[in-house]
Design a protein around this motif. Structure first.
Motif: not given
Length: 178
Positions: A125-133
């Protein structure tokens, strides 16, 4: 329309750290002062000590950009290829800036997440850091261009056709509906 203080514009454009980046971003009308982000966001970006630089090409010629320790590096080849629109390139830059300006609140959680062994990248799944960016790019008004850039990258680059990118694209679609 954001009215910028002329001195703030000069300062904001100073985050472009090399001649190649300055030339390319000027030619593409993508200097930071053309991003149309509010002055408070310009100040946040300046405060984080971010630098933008260009290289002629990255290892993968279709990979547009990445952020590492406060340096956003973008591929000159990818930016002039015509595969992404100006607004998609702006969204890509804002996403990379978001890694620095909108970091995860819990770095230990991110390190633990990234250090999981045996996770297949294609189904991860998408890493949280990618979602925050992504959140930061949306916060700066790049909702639709970010979504279409993800779709375009999935079309032109096989390694973008992974669960992480599908999660990010789906999340963009769902947020836009709200």
């Amino acid at each position: 329309m954001v009215k910028n203080d002329p001195q703030q514009v000069v300062n904001f454009d100073s985050i472009v750290g090399d001649d190649l980046a300055r030339t390319l971003l000027t030619n593409l009308n993508l200097m930071p002062s053309a991003w149309n982000v509010p002055e408070d966001e310009q100040r946040r970006i300046l405060h984080r000590g971010l630098t933008i630089r260009a290289v002629n090409n990255l290892e993968d010629p279709n990979w547009p950009a990445y952020e590492n320790h406060g340096v956003v590096t973008f591929s000159a080849d990818a930016f002039v290829s015509g595969k992404l629109s100006r607004n998609q390139l702006r969204a890509t830059l804002l996403h990379e800036v978001g890694h620095r300006v909108n970091p995860l609140p819990d770095m230990e959680a991110m390190i633990a997440e990234l250090s999981k062994v045996g996770a297949d990248q294609a189904t991860k799944p998408a890493n949280r850091d990618e979602l925050y960016a992504d959140d930061y790019a949306r916060h700066c008004g790049a909702n639709e261009p970010l979504k279409t850039a993800l779709l375009q990258l999935m079309t032109i680059r096989e390694s973008f056709r992974i669960q992480s990118t599908r999660d990010r694209k789906l999340r963009e679609t769902e947020i836009i509906k709200i």
